[in-house]
Design a protein around this motif. Structure first.
Motif, short mmCIF file in Angstrom:
data_model
loop_
_atom_site.label_atom_id
_atom_site.label_comp_id
_atom_site.label_asym_id
_atom_site.label_seq_id
_atom_site.Cartn_x
_atom_site.Cartn_y
_atom_site.Cartn_z
N SER A 50 15.60 79.08 45.83
CA SER A 50 15.82 79.84 44.61
C SER A 50 14.77 80.93 44.36
O SER A 50 14.92 81.71 43.44
N ARG B 244 15.51 84.29 49.66
CA ARG B 244 16.23 83.67 48.56
C ARG B 244 17.67 83.38 49.02
O ARG B 244 18.25 84.13 49.78
N ASP B 245 18.22 82.28 48.57
CA ASP B 245 19.58 81.82 48.87
C ASP B 245 19.74 81.19 50.25
O ASP B 245 20.84 80.76 50.59
N SER C 237 17.72 75.44 44.39
CA SER C 237 18.82 75.67 43.48
C SER C 237 20.05 74.92 43.99
O SER C 237 20.17 74.65 45.18
#
Length: 155
Positions: A35, A58-59, A90
């Motif tokens: 995240s 990110r991701d 996340s």
């Protein structure tokens, strides 16, 4: 004294609530994604352990394989395992292209028009997966990819 006991009781209740929120809501293994713009993987479940990797993606999808308090043992797309703090992760469903090129099609069908082509290493978000196809979104470019062409939350 009565106010002190009331305050101590409130603090204890908050600690118990915080501990229960840190427990996993689902059994391992499960999918997560990074995240933050920078996330450190550590060799053990504490800030006292050294970092063995620094991720700047990110991701990026990861598979959570173990839970210990606020720490998650994760596996990255290359199979590397280590520990990350839960705040770095996340529940956003993502995947990384593992095929040399993954055609992103207008619909979930091999005969559908190719709208984009995602190369190996491209990371995108998943809307849903079924019947061997996933809706894949790479920064607003959307299409359907074969689930076998990506690694991530495709189950």
């Amino acid at each position: 004294m009565k106010g002190y006991l009331l305050g101590a009781g409130a603090i204890a209740a908050l600690c118990i609530a915080g501990a229960s929120g840190a427990s996993p809501a689902r059994p391992v293994p499960y999918w997560a994604s990074i995240s933050q713009d920078e996330a450190r993987m550590r060799v053990g479940p504490s800030l006292d352990y050294p970092s063995n990797w620094v991720y700047r993606r990110r991701d990026l999808p990861v598979k959570v394989v173990q839970v210990l308090g606020l720490w998650r043992k994760v596996e990255d797309p290359d199979g590397t395992q280590g520990w990350m703090h839960v705040r770095l992760l996340s529940d956003t469903a993502t995947a990384i292209v593992t095929a040399r090129t993954a055609p992103m099609r207008a619909s979930a069908d091999d005969g559908a028009r190719t709208v984009y082509r995602a190369e190996k290493g491209v990371v995108g978000r998943l809307a849903s997966c079924s019947n061997g196809w996933c809706q894949f979104d790479v920064k607003g470019q959307k299409g359907f990819v074969r689930a076998t062409d990506v690694w991530g939350a495709t189950q």
